[in-house]
Motif scaffolding. Structure first.
Motif, PDB file in Angstrom:
ATOM      1  N   THR A 226       0.829  -1.205   0.000  1.00  0.00           N
ATOM      2  CA  THR A 226       0.000   0.000   0.000  1.00  0.00           C
ATOM      3  C   THR A 226       0.863   1.254   0.000  1.00  0.00           C
ATOM      4  OG1 THR A 226      -1.732  -1.188   1.202  1.00  0.00           O
ATOM      5  CG2 THR A 226      -1.833   1.209   1.215  1.00  0.00           C
ATOM      6  N   GLU A 227       1.896   1.270   0.843  1.00  0.00           N
ATOM      7  CA  GLU A 227       2.790   2.426   0.872  1.00  0.00           C
ATOM      8  C   GLU A 227       3.499   2.611  -0.467  1.00  0.00           C
ATOM      9  OE1 GLU A 227       3.973   2.344   5.660  1.00  0.00           O
ATOM     10  OE2 GLU A 227       5.381   1.670   4.122  1.00  0.00           O
ATOM     11  N   HIS A 228       3.865   1.518  -1.100  1.00  0.00           N
ATOM     12  CA  HIS A 228       4.553   1.603  -2.392  1.00  0.00           C
ATOM     13  C   HIS A 228       3.657   2.208  -3.467  1.00  0.00           C
ATOM     14  CE1 HIS A 228       7.033   0.378  -5.821  1.00  0.00           C
ATOM     15  NE2 HIS A 228       5.942  -0.128  -6.355  1.00  0.00           N
ATOM     16  N   VAL A 229       2.386   1.859  -3.454  1.00  0.00           N
ATOM     17  CA  VAL A 229       1.463   2.327  -4.490  1.00  0.00           C
ATOM     18  C   VAL A 229       0.989   3.754  -4.214  1.00  0.00           C
ATOM     19  CG1 VAL A 229      -0.772   1.919  -5.574  1.00  0.00           C
ATOM     20  CG2 VAL A 229       0.732  -0.010  -5.068  1.00  0.00           C
ATOM     21  N   THR A 230       0.646   4.048  -2.965  1.00  0.00           N
ATOM     22  CA  THR A 230       0.064   5.352  -2.638  1.00  0.00           C
ATOM     23  C   THR A 230       1.096   6.445  -2.410  1.00  0.00           C
ATOM     24  OG1 THR A 230      -0.013   4.748  -0.288  1.00  0.00           O
ATOM     25  CG2 THR A 230      -1.966   4.267  -1.632  1.00  0.00           C
ATOM     26  N   GLY A 231       2.337   6.076  -2.100  1.00  0.00           N
ATOM     27  CA  GLY A 231       3.355   7.089  -1.835  1.00  0.00           C
ATOM     28  C   GLY A 231       4.746   6.501  -1.831  1.00  0.00           C
ATOM     29  N   CYS A 232       5.313   6.366  -0.645  1.00  0.00           N
ATOM     30  CA  CYS A 232       6.654   5.814  -0.473  1.00  0.00           C
ATOM     31  C   CYS A 232       6.664   4.851   0.706  1.00  0.00           C
ATOM     32  CB  CYS A 232       7.682   6.924  -0.214  1.00  0.00           C
ATOM     33  SG  CYS A 232       7.931   8.052  -1.596  1.00  0.00           S
ATOM     34  N   VAL A 233       7.538   3.887   0.636  1.00  0.00           N
ATOM     35  CA  VAL A 233       7.761   3.004   1.775  1.00  0.00           C
ATOM     36  C   VAL A 233       8.510   3.802   2.838  1.00  0.00           C
ATOM     37  CG1 VAL A 233       8.890   0.888   2.553  1.00  0.00           C
ATOM     38  CG2 VAL A 233       7.797   0.972   0.303  1.00  0.00           C
ATOM     39  N   LEU A 234       8.040   3.750   4.063  1.00  0.00           N
ATOM     40  CA  LEU A 234       8.636   4.557   5.125  1.00  0.00           C
ATOM     41  C   LEU A 234       9.909   3.955   5.687  1.00  0.00           C
ATOM     42  CD1 LEU A 234       5.581   5.853   7.179  1.00  0.00           C
ATOM     43  CD2 LEU A 234       6.788   6.926   5.296  1.00  0.00           C
ATOM     44  N   LYS A 335       5.989  19.223  -0.068  1.00  0.00           N
ATOM     45  CA  LYS A 335       6.563  20.201  -0.994  1.00  0.00           C
ATOM     46  C   LYS A 335       7.825  19.660  -1.661  1.00  0.00           C
ATOM     47  CE  LYS A 335       8.444  24.900  -1.155  1.00  0.00           C
ATOM     48  NZ  LYS A 335       8.748  26.120  -0.350  1.00  0.00           N
ATOM     49  N   ASN A 336       8.679  19.000  -0.893  1.00  0.00           N
ATOM     50  CA  ASN A 336       9.958  18.515  -1.430  1.00  0.00           C
ATOM     51  C   ASN A 336       9.840  17.167  -2.126  1.00  0.00           C
ATOM     52  OD1 ASN A 336      11.184  20.800  -0.320  1.00  0.00           O
ATOM     53  ND2 ASN A 336      11.654  19.754   1.594  1.00  0.00           N
ATOM     54  N   ASN A 337       8.909  16.337  -1.686  1.00  0.00           N
ATOM     55  CA  ASN A 337       8.788  14.988  -2.233  1.00  0.00           C
ATOM     56  C   ASN A 337       7.505  14.891  -3.053  1.00  0.00           C
ATOM     57  OD1 ASN A 337       8.660  12.145  -2.655  1.00  0.00           O
ATOM     58  ND2 ASN A 337       9.838  11.819  -0.793  1.00  0.00           N
ATOM     59  N   GLU A 338       7.654  14.793  -4.358  1.00  0.00           N
ATOM     60  CA  GLU A 338       6.490  14.754  -5.239  1.00  0.00           C
ATOM     61  C   GLU A 338       5.731  13.431  -5.157  1.00  0.00           C
ATOM     62  OE1 GLU A 338       8.661  13.247  -9.356  1.00  0.00           O
ATOM     63  OE2 GLU A 338       8.308  15.396  -9.038  1.00  0.00           O
ATOM     64  N   ASN A 339       6.311  12.422  -4.537  1.00  0.00           N
ATOM     65  CA  ASN A 339       5.648  11.126  -4.424  1.00  0.00           C
ATOM     66  C   ASN A 339       4.761  11.017  -3.190  1.00  0.00           C
ATOM     67  OD1 ASN A 339       7.102   9.622  -6.697  1.00  0.00           O
ATOM     68  ND2 ASN A 339       8.819  10.351  -5.470  1.00  0.00           N
ATOM     69  N   ILE A 340       4.809  12.001  -2.316  1.00  0.00           N
ATOM     70  CA  ILE A 340       4.001  11.994  -1.091  1.00  0.00           C
ATOM     71  C   ILE A 340       2.952  13.085  -1.204  1.00  0.00           C
ATOM     72  CG2 ILE A 340       4.042  12.333   1.404  1.00  0.00           C
ATOM     73  CD1 ILE A 340       6.775  11.144   1.493  1.00  0.00           C
ATOM     74  N   SER A 341       1.710  12.673  -1.127  1.00  0.00           N
ATOM     75  CA  SER A 341       0.587  13.594  -1.250  1.00  0.00           C
ATOM     76  C   SER A 341      -0.076  13.791   0.112  1.00  0.00           C
ATOM     77  CB  SER A 341      -0.436  13.061  -2.256  1.00  0.00           C
ATOM     78  OG  SER A 341      -0.957  11.819  -1.817  1.00  0.00           O
ATOM     79  N   MET A 342      -1.028  14.708   0.138  1.00  0.00           N
ATOM     80  CA  MET A 342      -1.771  14.948   1.376  1.00  0.00           C
ATOM     81  C   MET A 342      -2.608  13.736   1.742  1.00  0.00           C
ATOM     82  SD  MET A 342      -1.965  17.146   3.678  1.00  0.00           S
ATOM     83  CE  MET A 342      -2.915  17.241   5.195  1.00  0.00           C
ATOM     84  N   LEU A 343      -3.091  13.028   0.758  1.00  0.00           N
ATOM     85  CA  LEU A 343      -3.861  11.815   1.022  1.00  0.00           C
ATOM     86  C   LEU A 343      -2.998  10.764   1.716  1.00  0.00           C
ATOM     87  CD1 LEU A 343      -6.530  10.275   0.664  1.00  0.00           C
ATOM     88  CD2 LEU A 343      -5.696   9.509  -1.572  1.00  0.00           C
TER      89      LEU A 343
END
Length: 742
Positions: A226-234, A335-343
């Protein structure tokens, strides 16, 4: 060896497709053909009692290497002998301890860095800092012919760092070369990927390993995917991950990673989970961390209940600290990471909230299970039976040793496992009685269906579903007791599962000998019952370790007899000196340039810290206070909001209500039969009567709550002003002279 394996894999793939077109597979040359350097950083590698002598762990590594090398020669005796085999081992003295160079077949070399804790910092994070600086600073610049410290050197480092990948491993990890190639292909697809991690499989034996098999599977199937698809792995775990060199060097990520913890919160975030801290820094600089499911690696998991709890004692607070850090810095992060959204941030907030309320949810689940499973027990008694052991465990987390906490947690875990079985039976029975369209049945089918569907999507890992029942019965222990134990031991800053023998001995000196009867169920449960008899702790250790001690003694006896047969004419000291290196003045030092590099780096950030007991106690005290706050914050919150007696706020509220009611009831229009001339005097009298009342209430309110003086003044002035306006308006409407009231 990895390079040869990569070429063979490429040829095999081309042969399988039936196409040998070199142009089609030319792009694979840049990905799968690379220069390999293997480094082992050995923490605390020297014997404290013998200067320059390596300890037993390093000796074991040397024995294993010699055994593997001998076996390889026997299996490949038909191959021509290389002239370089005459000099397979080289030893050097370094500013941080020592170094061993081992030459391998196919031209590869393994470099073993032996750390002396008297010369350089110990523990895993500082070992990572060592090899990151060594690879990204020394190895990339040692062949640079320009001016040191110039812009040309900086550009050279950045250029080489883009082509450099660092494979981070633990010492107990097993993997195939194809797993590394899969991670490299993942990194090659996008230049924004700063790190990639694979699928970790726990190995070992016993119920605890079975539990972790299901836990790791669910974590990778659901959460990491889920983290891989929606944003980044933490978190890219330190046991098997691939980092891009330029990602570590960007905006001084490495410099921030070398920061020493100076506060209690930093100690939890930096040192209790160093892999998460490094990934947090990489994410904040705009890099993406991805998950590659086809890259498999195996690692040894804790087999005992004690080791498992101590491992999660570090993981749980560190995970929460890094997630909270990312959430609080969400503006800069998005702002700095385009792969992480507010969602994605909202998703992490929901996960954080669910983690915090999970212990209370599990508590209510157990309470409901007792009520459903035992009809004769009233709800209030079920609440007492459930809250009593949990309360005792919380008190033990405050006042008893860590060993006693884990022993009591093991007892509660076994009891709660039986309760969870009763809960499962009760839920199934309720679903059958109410029908499969009931809420209970739908919930049960949904939970089970999620895991079944995930298993069907990963058919090669179907066996991971089998320990699912064990995972279910262990929910109270792992999701409730473990959280209490982790937060209750925030002030414990030791690693827990990677201590040396001296650390364990020093810790045991401070423990009081306790009497009682100990029992155990394999490596899963170890508990003490009845603390009034004369059965000692030493007797317990002797009882459960009798078989192991027998095997160890037998192995030692056999080894001793064998050594005596082979070395009966050779003195033991001479045999030891020939077999294992001694890093004294007889061994050469490394090159002066590299020696200067290490001395500067050690002086800057890797120098062993001086023991500061006051600072350590201050940090422990802050962590302890933080733990106590988490323990009692809920209780205080409930108590503060419970209307047991009338507080100041309720008194103020009553005063305002009385003032408003009094003004409303006493400011009614006069009766119709009254003379119009009397309205003016009535209003005057009403105002003169109301003003003292309001001022008196105002003084009382000030005495009760001084903090609300301004609000009370404004409210009272508004009411008085409103009365004066009404008085003035009605006075202007009344013609002629005023008539006194009879």
């Amino acid at each position: 060896m990895l390079e040869k394996t990569a070429i063979k894999a490429k040829e095999k793939r081309a042969e399988k497709d039936g196409k040998n077109d070199e142009k089609k597979y030319k792009w694979m040359d840049d990905i799968e053909t690379f220069n390999l350097e293997a480094h082992i950083f050995f923490d605390d590698a020297f014997d404290e009692n013998k200067l320059g002598h390596v300890n037993s762990f390093v000796k074991t590594l040397i024995d294993v290497f010699q055994e593997v090398r001998g076996q390889f020669k026997m299996e490949n005796s038909h191959l021509p002998r290389d002239s370089s085999d005459d000099n397979l081992e080289e030893y050097f003295r370094t500013p941080y301890g020592g170094r061993m160079h081992w030459k391998l077949p196919y031209g590869n070399t393994i470099i073993v860095h032996l750390k002396d804790k008297q010369k350089i910092r110990r523990k895993k994070r500082w070992s990572q800092i060592m090899y990151l600086y060594y690879i990204l600073d020394w190895c990339l610049t040692k062949d640079f012919e320009g001016t040191k410290g110039s812009k040309e050197e900086t550009r050279h480092i950045k250029k080489e760092a883009k082509k450099s990948y660092i494979l981070v491993l633990d010492g107990d990890v097993d993997f195939e070369p194809e797993a590394v190639l899969s991670l490299m292909r993942r990194m090659k697809k996008s230049n924004l990927v700063g790190a990639a991690c694979g699928r970790i499989h726990p190995i070992g034996s016993g119920p605890m390993v079975w539990y972790q098999m299901f836990e790791y599977a669910v974590s990778h199937w659901l959460q990491k995917a889920t983290e891989h698809v929606t944003g980044c792995v933490l978190c890219s775990p330190g046991c098997f991950s691939l980092f891009r060199g330029s990602a570590i060097l960007k905006n001084n990520v490495l410099e921030k990673y070398t920061k020493e913890a100076s506060t209690a919160a930093q100690l939890v975030q930096y040192d209790q989970g160093e892999d998460r801290w490094l990934c947090t820094l990489v994410l904040k600089q705009g890099w993406k961390i991805e998950y590659c499911a086809e890259s498999d690696a195996k690692t040894f998991a804790p087999e005992g209940f004690t080791d498992f709890y101590k491992q999660r004692r570090r993981w749980t607070p560190s995970t929460l600290a890094n997630i909270i850090d990312l959430i609080l810095d969400w503006k800069n992060l998005t702002k700095n990471n385009e792969n992480i959204s507010m969602l994605y941030i909202i998703y992490q907030v929901c996960l954080l909230i669910s983690t915090l309320i999970t212990p209370g949810t599990i508590f209510m689940l157990i309470l409901g299970g007792i009520i459903v499973g035992f009809d004769v027990i009233p709800p209030w008694l079920a609440l007492v039976l459930n809250i009593a052991p949990v309360g005792i465990f919380l008190l033990m987390c405050l006042y008893t040793s860590e060993e006693r906490q884990i022993q009591f947690a093991a007892i509660l875990s076994s009891i709660y496992s039986l309760v969870m079985v009763i809960v499962l039976i009760g839920v199934i029975q309720e679903a059958v009685d109410e029908g499969w369209c009931s809420i209970t049945a739908i919930f049960l089918l949904f939970v089970a269906g999620v895991f079944i569907v995930a298993t069907l999507l990963h058919p090669k890992e179907w066996y991971c579903l089998l320990p699912g029942l064990l995972y279910f019965v262990g929910i109270p222990s792992m999701s409730m007791l473990m959280v209490f134990y982790s937060l209750g031991n925030l002030h414990k800053i030791s690693w827990g599962t990677r201590e040396t023998e001296s650390d364990v001995t020093d810790r045991n000196k401070n423990l009081k000998e306790e009497n009682g009867y100990f029992c155990n169920f394999g490596n899963f449960i170890t508990c003490m019952l009845c603390a009034d008899n004369t059965y000692q702790k030493a007797d317990f250790l002797k009882a459960i370790g009798q078989t192991r001690v027998h095997h160890i003694d037998q192995y030692k006896t056999t080894s001793t007899q064998t050594d005596q047969v082979h070395n009966q004419d050779i003195p033991s000291d001479t045999t030891e000196e020939r077999k294992y290196p001694v890093f004294d003045e007889s061994i050469d030092e490394i090159h002066n340039t590299e020696k200067e590099f290490w001395e500067n780096r050690i002086q800057k950030c890797l120098k062993p810290p001086k023991e500061d007991k006051d600072r350590a106690e201050n940090i422990k005290r802050k962590l302890f206070i933080c733990m106590v706050y988490h323990r009692f914050s809920t209780l205080v919150h409930i108590t503060a909001n419970t209307p047991v007696w009338e507080n100041e706020e309720s008194k103020l509220r009553k005063i305002f209500e009385n003032v408003g009611q009094y003004m409303t009831t006493n400011n009614q229009d006069p009766p119709k039969e009254s003379a119009a001339a009397t309205d003016k005097n009535r209003i005057v009298e009403t105002v003169s009567f109301q003003e003292p009342k309001v001022k008196s209430m105002k003084r009382k309110a000030k005495d009760l709550k001084k903090a609300k003086d301004e609000y009370i003044d404004i409210a009272a002035d508004i009411w008085l002003e409103q009365l004066r306006r009404e008085k003035k308006q009605k006075s202007e409407e009344i013609p002629g002279p005023s008539v006194k009231r009879e």
